[in-house]
Each structure stands twice: as structure tokens, then as C-alpha cells.
Design an enzyme around this catalytic site. Structure first.
Site, PDB file in Angstrom:
ATOM      1  N   GLU A  60      52.734  39.522  37.525  1.00 57.54           N
ATOM      2  CA  GLU A  60      52.191  40.222  38.688  1.00 57.54           C
ATOM      3  C   GLU A  60      53.252  40.904  39.537  1.00 57.54           C
ATOM      4  OE1 GLU A  60      51.083  37.246  37.722  1.00 57.54           O
ATOM      5  OE2 GLU A  60      48.905  37.442  37.503  1.00 57.54           O
ATOM      6  N   HIS A 129      42.033  29.304  42.712  1.00 58.31           N
ATOM      7  CA  HIS A 129      41.293  30.548  42.475  1.00 58.31           C
ATOM      8  C   HIS A 129      40.356  30.876  43.625  1.00 58.31           C
ATOM      9  CE1 HIS A 129      42.493  30.195  38.217  1.00 58.31           C
ATOM     10  NE2 HIS A 129      42.162  31.459  38.102  1.00 58.31           N
TER      11      HIS A 129
END
Lengths: 326, 336
Positions: A60, A129
Site C-alpha cells: 500500500e 477491518h
């Protein structure tokens, strides 16, 4: 008008902006051949090819950095981060580079990237998450932060974000990708600044953004049955913040509640209540209330998860408290 | 390369040394603030590599990006030395309008895309610049200068991987001065020869003496040709040494006097001066005259410009945070 799901609206914005400008590319994990975790780029790999719909490795920070570098030489990358939790890995390139390059170059270099990412809690995804993090981006100079509540803004704001010359963070929500709304079939844009009064009322102002707007709207319907007229504001953009719309509403209703899905300390609600204090403290007839998540990592267990995250019930009860009814 | 070019290169390296020496003085006089990282000792690397890159063509140049030890890379890429000095002085006429300082020199008119303080951050930015070149179909390349210490960041591995997978036109120049601030490379790094580390990504790489500009230029030319021809990224390592500390606050207590003396014998300016004298291209007297001319230029043009330039106005504090002239179609306000 065409009934369009949130994910379809995002996909359509990608498609149109990529067709409009060859400098627009999309980057992210699984967005190409696989069509995207949220189908936001479905079919675009076949249409625009692997050079413009780029399947990245799970890196990322560096693929965000590559998008930023490309934007410095005129490209317009739309970077998808699969979950906002993973955006934490990209904070160095995003916050230390993209948000600061215009300033520290004296306005000579810009980074027109768009980072799209879902925040929010859904389907027992547990602590890693389920982050929201809007407050963190909101407190970073040099970024724009927008929070589309439905397909209209998801489409129109993404198109504006691609064309805007600043780095824009678009915060979506796991629970909203299948949300449907009628939107015009002809091309349109929705601005990246400005809150919206989505329901007019006279007794209390309920302020939300992203998913929490829907909690506010549900609470407003229930309050109406109790004879309380609630005004609902969708902030739409957390940065820059539209202080004027907040002030005007609170000066009318004299009561305010802020609903956020994030934890409260140093959160969006803190900023909104500070704004109310600075803009229209003397217009208040009651103490403002924040509705927010519990200050815990989001639990897996469904019952605990539900308890950790604010609901329409919480907003409704919070509003009754502001009204002095409980 | 003709004799005039060789003399010019020597003059450039002496200029770079003297420029940095002068910034040291200005720092001691408190005319320059913040951190100041000087390039003295490493001149042959930036001078030699960028001599072989495309510079002098404005926005058609190759793109150059680096870390915080960036003054010389910026000037050799084409940023006016006056503007770099004015930036160090925090002036409105500076390369970054006084907003960046020593570690953040930018000059997009010559494609110098900045100095960055986060170690290893320029790796992905450089690969992105290269992606832009490739996407637009130009034959420009991106050149990323970083030190050996940067190679222990995750961005090194992530970027080497993507640069190779996507066959990006980027040259990574590792200036191995053997110290990550004050920690010697063997103490933190399992593989000391940095060029060997990119074999994990099947990337072309080589290692060379970074104190001899002729060696640097020969190696850089091959690497740049490789990248420009579309064969993909290249990682080139130059063994070098910084003669000053990491920054101005560095006492250099982590290096021995003997080691410093050994490397100073290999001063890139001494090596090249001696070679040109031996070849009869220049005399020691010519070099003395050159030094006087350089000092005069630095003092009476460059420093004078910096000293006499205005500071940014406090009223402009919030300029450049976001686009100052945004298009209302995208920005708003929202029509109520």
C-alpha cells in the site's frame, strides 16, 4: 434517471473519467482482472487495459507513492485501498508526501491523486477491518476529505475529485456499496465542498456524514412521529468543513446532535461541537450531544459489535436527550 | 569529452564543494535554520551521473528526485544556485519560495522533483515519475538518488518489485557512504554490498567507485542507456564518503580519524584535479584562479541574492496548502 447502486455509481465515474482523459488511471489490489473487491472497476480492465487499470501487489505505501509520483508529472491516479485499515500503511506517502508537496515546493508541484477507501463496520469483520479514521484525515493539512452518503455523491464527487488538483480522500462505507438511488443518466458533477441540508426541520439539527447520515434520517423519521421536527445535515466534506451551513441550521433550531461512527476522543464530533461553540454558542438552548462508537477496538462477536457501533436508536435517544424529553 | 568539458566538470565539483562550505558558514551565522546536510565528498556521484542524464532541456529533462542532502543534485539538474541559496535563507525568491528549506528543494522548470526528509520515500515517488514518462510515451527517465541507509526501508523492497514488474524507466542511484546517520552499515544491514540486494527482484545492478568521476560517468552512461532503451529499471551503487557529518549537529564520533584520512586521500576533486594536471589540460595556477572566481561568484552573486531577497509575507501563510485557484465546477460551493 436510472436506479444505480453505490458501487455502480463509482464504476460509472471511473469509466467516464478514464474515457475523458487518458491521464486518468486506476490502481489497487484486485481491481483489474478480478474486477475489484467492491466491483468499482468491474469491466474496466478489459476496456482500458493493464496499463490503465493496474493490479498492484500488496504494497500500500509504495503503490500509493507511485501514484503520487505519477500525479506529479500530470497523471490522475485513482488509488483504491481495499480497507481503510490498510490506508494506515500508506500514511507516509499520503500524509508526509502528497499532503505536503504543494506547500513545501512553494506551490510549484501538485499531487492530484484520489484515494478511495471504505471505512466503517460491517458483517463482523473485527478490529482490523472495521476502522473509520475519518478524523485522522480530517486533521491533516493539504488533503481534501469527502464522504459520499449515496450514489449521487459517490458518482458526482468522484468525478470532481479526479479533476481537482488536490489530493482527495474519498471515504466510502462497507455497508453502502449496494445502496440504490435514482441518479441522472446524463453526466454531472457534485462539488467537493459544502454540507447539504438533506431534511429540513425546526427543532433540532442532526449532523452526520457518510453512513451516519442514514442513522440521522431514520432517527428524524421517528422524532417526527413524536412531534419533533429534526433537520438533518450531511457534512459531505470533512475537509474543508462547511461551517456556514452548520451555523445557519443551529441558529434556526438551537439544538444540535452529531452522529459519527468513529470513536469519540478527538473525533469528527469534537470538531463539529467546537465549530458550533465558535460560530453560534449563544444560539444554543441545550447542551450538544455526540453519538459515537465505544472507545474499544471493534469486536468480532455480533452482539458486541452491535453494542460498539452507534445505531439509529442511539441517535433517536440522543436527540430526545437534547430535547429534554428523557 | 573535450578539454573544455573536463575543465567545466572540475569547476562544477569545486563550485559544489565551495557552495556547501559557504552554507556551513551561513548556518554558523544562524542565517540558515533547520537541518543542513552537506554533500562534500560525494560530488563525483551527482556530478557524474547527471552529466550523463538529460539536463538543460527544461521540462524535457529527465526527472530527478532525492533525499534531504539535495542542494547539489538540484543545482546540477539545473536549478539556479541563487535560488537554492535563497531557499536555505528562507526567502520568497527561493526554489520553494522559502516554504521548504534545505531538505525540500524543488524546481519543476528543470524537472527536479524534490528533496524529501522521509528516508526511502523517494523510491516510490521516483517509480511514479517513471510511470508517468512511460505512460506519456516520452523517452525521459526518472533518476532517484538515495543513500545506503534508505535501502532498509520497506519502500525499497516494495518499489524495486513494482519497478521491475512494470518495467519502469527508473535509475536508482545508491550513494553508499557507509553510514546511516551515525551507524555503520555492517551493524544494521545483512548484505553490505547494496547492489546485490536487488537480485531478489531480478533487477540489473552494478557497483562502482564513486570517488572518481570518470568511472562514475562511464558506469552511469551505460545504466542510463539501458533504462532509456526500455529495458527496465537499473540499480547502480557508488562507493563514496561524506567528509562532513550527517548534518550540522553531528560530531562524527562514530568514525575514526584514520578512516576519514584514508577517504580524504580519495577526495573526488583531488583525484580529478591531478588527472587533468597530468594530462596537461589545466595547471595548479588555473585551479587557484578558478577557486577565486568561484568564491567571488558565490559571495557577490549567490549569497548577495539570498541576503537581499525578501522574506515571504506572513499574510501568505496559508497559500499553497490546496490549489489557490480551484475550478468552482469541481470544488463548489454546493448549489442549495
Amino acid at each position: 434517471m436510472a436506479e444505480t447502486a453505490y458501487w455502480e455509481a463509482i464504476r460509472r465515474a471511473h469509466d467516464e473519467e478514464m474515457a475523458n482523459d487518458p491521464m486518468v488511471i486506476a490502481m489497487g489490489e484486485d481491481i483489474g482482472v478480478a474486477g475489484g473487491t467492491y466491483k468499482a472497476t468491474l469491466g474496466l480492465y478489459d476496456k482500458y487495459g493493464p496499463e490503465r487499470v493496474i493490479d498492484t501487489p500488496i504494497s500500500e505505501n509504495s503503490y500509493t507513492g507511485i501514484g503520487i509520483g505519477a500525479s506529479m508529472v500530470g497523471m490522475r491516479p485513482i488509488i483504491e485501498i481495499m480497507s481503510i485499515n490498510f490506508a494506515l500503511l500508506a500514511l507516509d506517502t499520503l500524509i508526509n508526501a502528497a499532503a505536503k508537496i504543494r506547500y513545501m515546493s512553494g506551490g510549484r508541484v501538485q499531487c492530484p491523486i484520489v484515494m478511495r477507501t471504505p471505512g466503517g463496520t460491517a458483517h463482523q469483520l473485527a478490529a482490523q477491518h472495521s476502522a473509520r479514521l475519518a478524523r485522522m484525515f480530517m486533521s491533516t493539512s493539504g488533503l481534501r476529505v469527502v464522504t459520499p452518503r449515496g450514489p449521487l455523491d459517490a458518482y458526482g464527487m468522484l468525478k470532481s475529485a479526479v479533476r481537482c488538483n488536490d489530493p482527495v480522500i474519498v471515504i466510502e462505507h462497507e455497508q453502502m456499496y449496494n445502496l440504490k438511488e435514482d441518479i441522472p443518466e446524463e453526466e454531472f458533477f457534485r462539488p467537493l465542498e459544502g454540507a447539504e441540508v438533506v431534511r429540513e426541520g425546526t427543532d433540532i439539527t442532526l449532523i452526520g456524514y457518510n453512513y451516519s447520515v442514514h442513522l440521522c434520517l431514520e432517527a428524524a423519521r421517528r422524532l417526527e412521529a413524536d412531534g419533533i421536527s429534526a433537520e438533518v445535515i450531511d457534512l459531505r466534506a470533512l475537509k474543508p468543513l462547511d461551517r456556514e451551513t452548520i451555523r445557519k441550521s443551529v441558529e434556526k433550531t438551537h439544538r444540535v446532535l452529531v452522529a459519527e461512527e468513529d470513536e469519540a476522543p478527538v473525533g469528527v464530533g469534537s470538531e463539529i461541537i467546537a465549530t458550533v461553540n465558535e460560530e453560534c454558542f449563544y444560539a444554543l438552548d441545550a447542551q450538544p450531544v455526540r453519538i459515537h462508537a465505544a472507545d474499544v477496538p471493534v469486536p468480532y462477536n455480533a452482539r458486541l459489535e452491535k453494542a460498539a457501533i452507534p445505531s439509529a436508536d442511539d441517535v433517536y435517544e440522543g436527540a430526545l436527550k437534547v430535547m429534554g424529553k428523557i | 569529452m573535450n578539454d573544455a568539458d573536463k575543465k567545466r566538470l572540475l569547476r562544477e565539483m569545486i563550485f559544489f564543494r565551495r557552495f556547501e562550505d559557504r552554507t556551513f558558514e551561513a548556518y554558523m551565522e544562524r542565517k540558515i535554520g533547520g537541518f543542513l546536510h552537506l554533500y562534500s565528498g560525494q560530488e563525483a556521484v551527482a556530478t557524474g551521473v547527471l552529466e550523463k542524464a538529460r539536463t538543460g532541456h527544461g521540462t524535457d529533462n529527465d526527472y530527478v528526485i532525492t533525499g534531504y542532502r539535495d542542494h547539489i543534485h538540484a543545482i546540477k539538474t539545473g536549478a539556479p544556485a541563487r535560488e537554492v541559496m535563497a531557499e536555505l535563507y528562507g526567502k520568497e525568491t527561493g526554489s520553494s519560495r522559502g516554504r521548504g528549506g534545505s531538505m525540500h528543494i524543488f524546481d519543476p522548470t528543470v524537472n527536479f522533483m524534490g528533496g524529501y526528509a522521509l528516508v526511502g520515500q523517494p523510491f516510490p515517488l521516483a517509480a511514479g515519475l517513471a510511470m508517468g514518462c512511460k505512460h506519456k510515451g516520452t523517452d525521459q527517465i526518472a533518476i532517484c538518488f538515495l543513500g545506503d541507509g534508505a535501502n532498509n526501508q520497506g519502500t525499497f523492497h516494495e518499489t524495486m518489485n513494482m519497478a521491475k514488474v512494470w518495467n519502469l524507466p527508473v535509475l536508482f542511484v545508491c550513494e553508499n557512504n557507509q553510514y546511516a546517520i551515525g551507524t555503520r552499515i555492517e551493524r544494521t544491514t545483512a548484505v553490505v554490498d547494496q547492489y546485490k540486494r536487488v537480485c531478489a527482484y531480478d533487477m540489473e545492478a552494478s557497483q562502482h567507485d564513486g570517488m572518481d568521476i570518470d568511472i562514475v560517468m562511464e558506469a552511469a552512461e551505460k545504466a542510463i542507456d539501458f533504462v532509456r532503451s526500455g529495458k527496465g529499471p537499473y540499480f547502480i551503487e557508488f562507493m563514496t564518503y561524506r567528509f562532513r557529518g550527517h548534518s550540522m549537529s553531528d560530531s562524527k564520533g562514530y568514525r575514526t580519524k584514520e578512516e576519514e584520512a584514508e577517504w580524504e586521500k580519495r577526495d573526488p576533486i583531488k583525484i580529478y584535479s591531478q588527472r587533468l594536471i597530468e594530462q596537461g589540460i589545466i595547471t595548479p595556477e588555473d585551479i587557484k584562479a578558478m577557486e577565486r572566481e568561484i568564491d567571488d561568484e558565490i559571495e557577490n552573486d549567490i549569497v548577495k541574492f539570498a541576503e537581499e531577497s525578501p522574506e515571504p509575507r506572513v499574510e501568505d501563510l496559508d497559500k499553497y496548502v490546496l490549489d489557490d485557484n480551484p475550478d468552482p465546477r469541481w470544488i463548489g460551493p454546493l448549489q442549495k
